[in-house]
Design a protein around this motif. Structure first.
Motif, mmCIF file in Angstrom:
data_model
loop_
_atom_site.group_PDB
_atom_site.id
_atom_site.type_symbol
_atom_site.label_atom_id
_atom_site.label_comp_id
_atom_site.label_asym_id
_atom_site.label_seq_id
_atom_site.Cartn_x
_atom_site.Cartn_y
_atom_site.Cartn_z
ATOM 1 N N GLY A 227 -13.264 35.575 46.928
ATOM 2 C CA GLY A 227 -14.517 35.287 47.605
ATOM 3 C C GLY A 227 -15.718 35.836 46.865
ATOM 4 O O GLY A 227 -16.765 35.178 46.767
ATOM 5 N N ALA A 228 -15.585 37.042 46.321
ATOM 6 C CA ALA A 228 -16.694 37.647 45.584
ATOM 7 C C ALA A 228 -17.038 36.832 44.338
ATOM 8 O O ALA A 228 -18.216 36.593 44.043
ATOM 9 C CB ALA A 228 -16.339 39.081 45.199
ATOM 10 N N PRO A 239 -24.920 39.759 40.300
ATOM 11 C CA PRO A 239 -23.992 40.561 41.102
ATOM 12 C C PRO A 239 -24.656 41.777 41.749
ATOM 13 O O PRO A 239 -24.309 42.147 42.878
ATOM 14 C CB PRO A 239 -22.924 40.983 40.092
ATOM 15 N N ALA A 240 -25.619 42.375 41.058
ATOM 16 C CA ALA A 240 -26.308 43.539 41.623
ATOM 17 C C ALA A 240 -27.069 43.159 42.894
ATOM 18 O O ALA A 240 -27.106 43.932 43.866
ATOM 19 C CB ALA A 240 -27.256 44.149 40.603
ATOM 20 N N ASP A 241 -27.680 41.976 42.899
ATOM 21 C CA ASP A 241 -28.414 41.539 44.087
ATOM 22 C C ASP A 241 -27.468 41.295 45.255
ATOM 23 O O ASP A 241 -27.763 41.669 46.401
ATOM 24 C CB ASP A 241 -29.209 40.264 43.784
ATOM 25 N N LEU A 242 -26.335 40.663 44.976
ATOM 26 C CA LEU A 242 -25.350 40.436 46.036
ATOM 27 C C LEU A 242 -24.794 41.760 46.556
ATOM 28 O O LEU A 242 -24.580 41.927 47.763
ATOM 29 C CB LEU A 242 -24.220 39.546 45.523
ATOM 30 N N VAL A 246 -25.105 43.552 50.653
ATOM 31 C CA VAL A 246 -24.024 43.970 51.553
ATOM 32 C C VAL A 246 -23.915 45.487 51.657
ATOM 33 O O VAL A 246 -22.977 46.001 52.270
ATOM 34 C CB VAL A 246 -22.662 43.378 51.106
ATOM 35 N N THR A 247 -24.860 46.187 51.053
ATOM 36 C CA THR A 247 -24.829 47.644 51.071
ATOM 37 C C THR A 247 -25.894 48.166 52.028
ATOM 38 O O THR A 247 -27.061 48.362 51.653
ATOM 39 C CB THR A 247 -25.055 48.226 49.658
ATOM 40 N N THR A 253 -20.188 50.630 52.829
ATOM 41 C CA THR A 253 -20.238 50.175 51.440
ATOM 42 C C THR A 253 -21.014 51.150 50.581
ATOM 43 O O THR A 253 -20.623 51.438 49.436
ATOM 44 C CB THR A 253 -20.868 48.771 51.352
ATOM 45 N N GLN A 254 -22.118 51.684 51.107
ATOM 46 C CA GLN A 254 -22.873 52.673 50.347
ATOM 47 C C GLN A 254 -22.019 53.902 50.050
ATOM 48 O O GLN A 254 -22.035 54.424 48.932
ATOM 49 C CB GLN A 254 -24.137 53.100 51.096
#
Length: 293
Positions: A227-228, A239-242, A246-247, A253-254
């Protein structure tokens, strides 16, 4: 003069004879892609290897390709091919290419999938300048989702360049790069699937360690990675923006990302890619030394 050599227009792959020198998993992946995509017919493809006749029988039965078993038949198949794929192991490359010196023709297109072996070294081993396509595919090519870096010798005309790209697009995506960057391609995508598998191993083990069943830990991990990857591809976002989306502040997640950072996760990946690239260069130098010894 053959159609392949005499024109800059992209020839029809279906009209050309292909020979794979080496019959491992990567050679099989390319063969399957070419056939499945309808680019050529099995009868146009020949395969040889050093001594594993059972493997050739297996591939011939599975795909309908031609196989050569004795030295005379191998020489004929190689000599008559329009395109020769070099799919041998790096450790065997120097000896094998020296043996091909008097078999291959100047008007053939040579496609190498040998890690670390430079175009210059190939031409030295073959004793002449040739139209050479140097590639670095990865194992995901076996399911049609490969990533292949491609470089060309200066003599390869536009038509043959397009032909080479079309062949490797049959097993995934391609990126044309300067030859000196192929070692970086090796570090990023050539060895890259193993990094993801390694991370998945750890995720599965973590899930099992916290009480999930083997099946649940495995399936959740697989779907998460799948999915990722699809999210990055379908949204075209960095990828950093995605990751940032979600963080949530002070969320789960953080906490996980901070733990990864504390253990040097990003730097470990960067160093791993760099080491794989360096090792590819070292392997090339080893082959070059063996060629001149």
């Amino acid at each position: 003069m053959s159609q392949l050599y005499s024109t800059s227009i992209t020839p029809e792959i279906s009209s050309l004879r292909l020979c794979f020198y080496g019959a491992g998993s990567m050679a099989e992946a390319i063969v399957r892609g070419l056939i499945d995509q309808g680019l050529t017919a099995p009868k146009q493809i020949g395969m040889i290897n050093r001594q594993n006749a059972a493997r050739l029988d297996e591939l011939s039965a599975r795909y309908g390709v031609l196989a050569a078993f004795d030295n005379e038949s191998k020489s004929v198949m190689l000599g008559e091919a329009d395109i020769v794929f070099l799919a041998i192991k790096p450790k065997d490359a120097a000896e094998a290419l020296k043996q091909l010196r008097h078999v291959l023709r100047r008007d053939q297109l040579i496609v190498s999938i040998i890690a670390g072996l430079s175009i210059h070294t190939m031409e030295s081993l073959l004793g002449q300048s040739m139209n050479i396509v140097r590639t670095m595919p990865n194992t995901s090519s076996t399911i049609g989702l490969g990533a292949t870096g491609i470089s060309f010798s200066s003599s390869v005309p536009e038509g043959q360049r397009s032909l080479a790209e079309a062949m490797f697009k049959s097993v995934g995506m391609t990126a044309v790069v300067e030859e000196h960057l192929l070692d970086v391609v090796t570090g990023v995508s050539g060895s890259g699937p193993a990094y993801i598998y390694y991370m998945m191993e750890a995720m599965i083990e973590a899930g099992r360690g916290r009480g999930l069943s083997d099946e649940a830990a495995r399936e959740l991990t697989i779907q998460t990675v799948l999915g990722a990857a699809h999210m990055v591809k379908s949204t075209n976002e960095h990828p950093a923006d995605l990751r940032n989306k979600v963080t949530s502040p002070n969320g789960t997640t953080q906490a996980a990302i901070e733990t990864l950072d504390a253990h040097g996760f990003s730097q470990a990946i960067i160093h791993a890619v760099g080491r794989a690239a360096d090792r590819a260069a070292e392997m090339g130098k080893d082959i070059e030394r063996s060629a001149t010894s």
